[in-house]
Design a protein around this motif. Structure first.
Motif, PDB file in Angstrom:
ATOM      1  N   ASP A  17      70.092 -24.828  59.313  1.00 40.01           N
ATOM      2  CA  ASP A  17      69.439 -24.315  60.522  1.00 40.01           C
ATOM      3  C   ASP A  17      70.422 -23.519  61.371  1.00 40.01           C
ATOM      4  OD1 ASP A  17      67.034 -25.476  59.813  1.00 40.01           O
ATOM      5  OD2 ASP A  17      67.208 -27.160  61.200  1.00 40.01           O
ATOM      6  N   TRP A  42      71.307 -20.221  59.591  1.00 40.60           N
ATOM      7  CA  TRP A  42      70.160 -19.308  59.671  1.00 40.60           C
ATOM      8  C   TRP A  42      70.108 -18.652  61.047  1.00 40.60           C
ATOM      9  CZ3 TRP A  42      66.690 -17.432  56.237  1.00 40.60           C
ATOM     10  CH2 TRP A  42      65.501 -16.881  56.713  1.00 40.60           C
ATOM     11  N   ARG A  62      62.612 -16.200  52.710  1.00 38.90           N
ATOM     12  CA  ARG A  62      62.351 -17.328  53.605  1.00 38.90           C
ATOM     13  C   ARG A  62      63.548 -18.274  53.504  1.00 38.90           C
ATOM     14  NH1 ARG A  62      56.914 -19.319  51.033  1.00 38.90           N
ATOM     15  NH2 ARG A  62      58.506 -19.529  49.443  1.00 38.90           N
ATOM     16  N   ARG A  63      63.738 -19.053  54.528  1.00 35.62           N
ATOM     17  CA  ARG A  63      64.862 -19.988  54.546  1.00 35.62           C
ATOM     18  C   ARG A  63      64.843 -20.913  53.331  1.00 35.62           C
ATOM     19  NH1 ARG A  63      66.145 -22.974  60.047  1.00 35.62           N
ATOM     20  NH2 ARG A  63      64.471 -21.560  60.547  1.00 35.62           N
TER      21      ARG A  63
END
Length: 110
Positions: free
Chosen positions: A8, A11, A60-61
Motif C-alpha cells: 500500500d 503504491w 491494477r495493484r
C-alpha cells in the motif's frame, strides 16, 4: 514478498512521484526517441524503465509482479533523490527534467 502494508505504501509513493498519466508518458517516450529520420514503434520507445513504468501505470495493484515492485522502488528512490517534491519546479534544469520525465515525473506539472 511484500506485505500488504508495504505494498500500500509503495503504491501510494509510486503514484505520488509518477505524476504523468500513461498517455503523457507514452507520448513523451515517443517524442524523446524520435529523430528527424524515424519515430520508434510506440511499444519500443523510451528506456526499458520508462516502458516498465508505463506498463505499471496500466496495471491494477493486485496484478503487480516482483519485478514491478523493484522498478517502483527504484523510481520512487530516483525521483525522491533528485527532486524536492515540496519545492518544485526546477525549470532551469532541462536535462534533469527530461530524465525524470522518462520515469513518469514532470517537475513542472502541478
Amino acid at each position: 514478498m511484500t506485505d500488504a502494508l508495504e505494498l500500500d505504501a509503495l503504491w501510494e509513493d509510486f503514484h505520488r512521484v509518477v505524476n504523468m498519466t500513461s498517455q503523457e508518458l507514452a507520448a513523451w517516450l515517443r517524442v524523446r526517441d524520435a529523430d528527424e529520420n524515424a519515430e520508434p514503434l510506440p511499444d519500443e520507445a523510451g528506456t526499458a524503465t520508462g516502458q516498465h513504468v508505463l506498463a505499471i501505470l496500466q496495471k491494477r495493484r493486485t496484478d503487480l509482479t516482483e519485478d514491478d515492485l523493484r522498478v517502483m522502488h527504484r523510481v520512487v528512490d530516483t525521483v525522491t533523490e533528485r527532486t524536492d517534491l515540496e519545492d518544485e519546479p526546477a525549470a532551469d534544469d532541462t536535462r534533469l527534467r527530461h530524465r525524470l520525465m522518462t520515469v513518469g515525473h514532470d517537475p513542472l506539472k502541478p
